[in-house]
Scaffold this motif. Structure first.
Motif, PDB file in Angstrom:
ATOM      1  N   GLN A  14      -7.119   3.658   6.604  1.00 16.90           N
ATOM      2  CA  GLN A  14      -7.252   2.214   6.794  1.00 16.90           C
ATOM      3  C   GLN A  14      -6.026   1.641   7.500  1.00 16.90           C
ATOM      4  O   GLN A  14      -6.149   0.771   8.369  1.00 16.90           O
ATOM      5  CB  GLN A  14      -7.443   1.525   5.437  1.00 16.90           C
ATOM      6  N   VAL A  39       0.845  -1.206   0.000  1.00 17.93           N
ATOM      7  CA  VAL A  39       0.000   0.000   0.000  1.00 17.93           C
ATOM      8  C   VAL A  39       0.878   1.254   0.000  1.00 17.93           C
ATOM      9  O   VAL A  39       0.628   2.210  -0.752  1.00 17.93           O
ATOM     10  CB  VAL A  39      -0.953  -0.002   1.206  1.00 17.93           C
ATOM     11  N   ARG A  69      -8.454   8.951  -2.572  1.00 17.41           N
ATOM     12  CA  ARG A  69      -7.943   7.578  -2.521  1.00 17.41           C
ATOM     13  C   ARG A  69      -6.786   7.447  -1.536  1.00 17.41           C
ATOM     14  O   ARG A  69      -6.698   6.470  -0.796  1.00 17.41           O
ATOM     15  CB  ARG A  69      -7.492   7.136  -3.915  1.00 17.41           C
ATOM     16  N   ASP A 116      -8.026   7.832   2.187  1.00 14.91           N
ATOM     17  CA  ASP A 116      -8.808   6.662   2.569  1.00 14.91           C
ATOM     18  C   ASP A 116      -7.891   5.483   2.907  1.00 14.91           C
ATOM     19  O   ASP A 116      -8.082   4.795   3.925  1.00 14.91           O
ATOM     20  CB  ASP A 116      -9.756   6.282   1.434  1.00 14.91           C
ATOM     21  N   ARG A 117      -6.890   5.228   2.087  1.00 16.42           N
ATOM     22  CA  ARG A 117      -5.972   4.118   2.360  1.00 16.42           C
ATOM     23  C   ARG A 117      -5.099   4.395   3.578  1.00 16.42           C
ATOM     24  O   ARG A 117      -4.781   3.475   4.346  1.00 16.42           O
ATOM     25  CB  ARG A 117      -5.111   3.847   1.118  1.00 16.42           C
TER      26      ARG A 117
END
Length: 382
Positions: A339, A287, A332, A335-336
């Motif tokens: 997480q 990621v 994006r 959001d990652r």
């Protein structure tokens, strides 16, 4: 990736900005978020350090430097300090209101407002959006009616950044109902003028430290000296300056995304799960690899766009591409990053949670990203 956008002068300027943000902004961020309002004193402090009106003429108290890289430094440092709300207010002042005055203002308008705005003793707002008109500005219902002595301004605006603190508002109004796009005019409204009133300070999902407000114009009496630019050319004046506004949004999007990524790298280095640092898991590294690469590519694109702006070559289509792509990337990335924080990412005590809420407006204001795609698509098929 090492960026080549800046030189030694920008690095020195960054030191000044970073010291200011560390001393005068970061300690007060939480209080401003709770109040929904930034202290006026920090505006004047920013002005005294030369952080406002960087591109304004030096004879009016500005920096006299038409180099957007200095603005970019301010944006980066505020975003890195989790101060997106104050950044939003400054961006409206420096990237929207001041350029209108510099490009379109009369000598009297400029001498009255530009020095005060550069000093931070006056705050500006731009009033375009209405309850029934957002990206489609030709639906604006606020009117300015001709009289023997000037104009009568009637109408309502909403979602106005700096609306509570503003001393002067650039207002987009219809002046000829039968003239289509040629029937709009810009006006400069002093907020002490009778008939001007502020409505609610709006409660928002993000950018909660910035004062976003409703504004009302109840028979505000104006003169020809309050017209900004040319009567009937208001829509064109807006279109000419949208590229800078949209690049400002794109720049904030990328700086915010980079900050969220930097916070996340620190978090996964310190946090453990199942006896292992989170950055020890392959998924975490994958990621991070994806985000880091996407950000490197995005910075290259943004740096090129800034060079185009500095050279006077940034087109409306170029700006639409930057605004759409980078604000979408911000969603994006944040959001990652959230997480990877796990449950703590959902807690507002962590900056990534606030960044998640702050980010959501970026694809909406300055023209929705759907409008950006329409601008790009029309250019491709015309």
């Amino acid at each position: 990736m090492k960026r080549t956008l800046y030189d030694a002068d920008h690095d020195l300027f960054r030191e000044t900005v970073r010291e200011f943000v560390t001393r005068e902004v970061a300690p007060h961020r939480e209080r401003w978020e709770q109040a929904g309002l930034v202290d006026r004193s920090v505006w004047s402090m920013a002005g005294s350090l030369g952080l406002l009106g960087i591109g304004a003429p030096s004879e009016h108290g500005g920096g006299g430097v038409a180099d957007y890289r200095y603005r970019m430094v301010v944006i980066e440092e505020l975003c890195a300090a989790d101060s997106a709300s104050f950044n939003a207010g400054l961006s409206v002042q420096d990237d929207l209101v001041l350029p209108y005055l510099i490009d379109l203002g009369t000598t009297d308008q400029q001498s009255r407002w530009i020095p005060a705005m550069c000093a931070g003793t006056a705050i500006g707002a731009l009033a375009m959006t209405e309850p029934g008109a957002g990206s489609d500005l030709q639906r604006v219902r606020t009117t300015a009616r001709r009289t023997a002595d000037g104009w009568i301004l009637e109408g309502q605006k909403t979602f106005i950044t700096n609306g509570i603190l503003a001393d002067v508002v650039v207002v987009f109004a219809r002046t000829d109902a039968d003239a289509g796009a040629r029937g709009f005019t810009l006006f400069l409204v002093d907020t002490t003028t009778p008939g001007f009133r502020r409505g609610r300070k709006l409660e928002k999902l993000g950018l909660r430290g910035n004062d976003t407000a409703e504004l009302f114009f109840d028979g505000v009496v104006l003169t020809d000296a309050d017209v900004l630019g040319t009567v009937g050319a208001g829509f064109g004046h807006l279109m000419e300056r949208l590229p800078r506004e949209r690049l400002s949004i794109a720049a904030t999007s990328l700086a915010s995304a980079q900050s969220a990524f930097d916070w996340t790298k620190n978090y996964v280095r310190d946090r453990k799960a199942f006896g292992t640092r989170i950055d020890g898991f392959q998924n975490t590294r994958f990621v991070l690899a994806e985000i880091g690469t996407e950000l490197d590519v995005a910075w290259t694109y943004l740096d090129r766009s800034i060079a185009f702006l500095n050279d006077g070559e940034l087109s409306a289509v170029d700006a639409a591409k930057a605004k759409w792509w980078l604000s979408d990337l911000q969603q994006r990335v944040v959001d990652r990053c959230l997480q990877l924080h796990g449950g703590y990412g959902y807690m507002l005590e962590y900056p990534v949670a606030r960044a998640y809420a702050d980010a959501r407006i970026q694809p909406i204001y300055g023209g929705t990203n759907e409008i950006m795609k329409e601008i790009i698509g029309r250019d491709l098929v015309r």
